[in-house]
Design an enzyme around this catalytic site. Structure first.
Site, mmCIF file in Angstrom:
data_model
loop_
_atom_site.group_PDB
_atom_site.id
_atom_site.type_symbol
_atom_site.label_atom_id
_atom_site.label_comp_id
_atom_site.label_asym_id
_atom_site.label_seq_id
_atom_site.Cartn_x
_atom_site.Cartn_y
_atom_site.Cartn_z
ATOM 1 N N ASP A 8 34.688 37.326 53.805
ATOM 2 C CA ASP A 8 33.489 37.158 53.369
ATOM 3 C C ASP A 8 33.392 38.272 54.320
ATOM 4 O OD1 ASP A 8 31.075 36.103 52.249
ATOM 5 O OD2 ASP A 8 30.332 35.497 54.780
ATOM 6 N N ARG A 9 31.387 38.917 53.232
ATOM 7 C CA ARG A 9 30.944 39.966 53.285
ATOM 8 C C ARG A 9 29.790 39.503 54.638
ATOM 9 N NH1 ARG A 9 27.991 43.914 49.460
ATOM 10 N NH2 ARG A 9 25.531 42.820 50.570
ATOM 11 N N ASP A 10 29.021 39.052 53.769
ATOM 12 C CA ASP A 10 27.300 38.715 54.611
ATOM 13 C C ASP A 10 27.516 37.780 55.441
ATOM 14 O OD1 ASP A 10 26.928 40.787 52.513
ATOM 15 O OD2 ASP A 10 25.834 39.679 51.389
ATOM 16 N N TYR A 19 19.956 39.043 49.963
ATOM 17 C CA TYR A 19 20.444 40.498 48.520
ATOM 18 C C TYR A 19 20.510 41.729 49.068
ATOM 19 C CZ TYR A 19 18.742 35.461 46.488
ATOM 20 O OH TYR A 19 19.089 34.239 46.661
ATOM 21 N N ASN A 51 29.755 36.343 47.372
ATOM 22 C CA ASN A 51 29.422 35.593 46.065
ATOM 23 C C ASN A 51 28.212 37.505 46.180
ATOM 24 O OD1 ASN A 51 30.451 33.784 45.776
ATOM 25 N ND2 ASN A 51 28.842 32.025 46.328
ATOM 26 N N GLN A 52 27.587 37.350 44.661
ATOM 27 C CA GLN A 52 25.904 38.428 45.137
ATOM 28 C C GLN A 52 25.275 37.883 43.750
ATOM 29 O OE1 GLN A 52 25.097 41.070 47.397
ATOM 30 N NE2 GLN A 52 26.951 40.096 48.424
ATOM 31 N N CYS A 99 33.390 31.512 39.246
ATOM 32 C CA CYS A 99 33.898 32.501 40.071
ATOM 33 C C CYS A 99 32.948 32.393 41.171
ATOM 34 C CB CYS A 99 34.107 33.369 39.598
ATOM 35 S SG CYS A 99 32.545 34.335 39.104
ATOM 36 N N ASP A 126 31.233 32.366 57.389
ATOM 37 C CA ASP A 126 30.337 32.555 58.293
ATOM 38 C C ASP A 126 29.467 30.844 57.463
ATOM 39 O OD1 ASP A 126 29.103 33.798 56.328
ATOM 40 O OD2 ASP A 126 27.509 33.417 57.911
#
Ligand SMILES: [Mg+2]
Length: 173
Positions: A8-10, A19, A51-52, A99, A126
């Protein structure tokens, strides 16, 4: 077939900026580059899945996201680390796409693109959705970073700790 660690990124490898639309606001968390470098050195494919929905919401474009990810790779490169691929879902939750995490399509696509053995792979994130993602994709385990008492298959106090748990499980340390 290579094993992967999906990240995961954020909130996991980067500061959670809601955002995040500007490279200036993107910041790797302490220990992220070092942990990714360890995974690189031990032969794992390292794949970011994020997810963006800010794209669907009109907060930023795919081009702006690409600039953020360029910055991420450059910051990692300063530490001798890299991610092998980045997948993102640009849709709105209401789009009901196939997705958006925790749906597993991004992992299935990565498995095809990078020849990854999903059943031998891991997810680190996270959020509950990252643990659920691991389940839905048939990964070995989903590791939840932070929040002691969380519901991950495994829990870790930090991203670096999650990486070390994987390496230990795999017999590398
Ligand atoms: Mg997150």
């Amino acid at each position: 077939m290579p094993k992967a660690v999906f990240l995961d990124r954020d909130g996991t490898i980067a500061r959670d900026v809601p955002y995040c639309s500007r490279p200036e606001d993107f910041e790797l968390l302490p220990g992220a580059a070092e942990g990714i470098k360890l995974l690189n050195e031990h032969g794992f494919k390292v794949v970011v899945v994020t997810n963006q929905s800010g794209i669907a919401r009109g907060y930023f474009t795919e081009g702006m996201l690409a600039r953020i990810h360029d910055k991420m790779q450059k910051e990692l490169a300063k530490h001798g680390a890299h991610v092998d691929a980045i997948y993102y879902c640009p849709h709105h939750p209401d789009d009901n796409c196939d997705c958006r995490k925790p749906k597993p399509k991004m992992l299935f696509q990565a498995a095809i693109d990078l020849d990854i053995e999903l059943g031998e792979s891991y997810v680190i994130g996270d959020g509950e959705m990252d643990v659920e993602l691991a389940r839905q994709a048939g990964c070995k385990t989903g590791i939840r970073v932070g929040e002691p008492g969380g519901t991950g298959d495994w829990v870790a106090v930090s991203f670096r700790d999650a990486v070390e748990q994987i390496l230990q499980f795999e017999g590398h340390s």
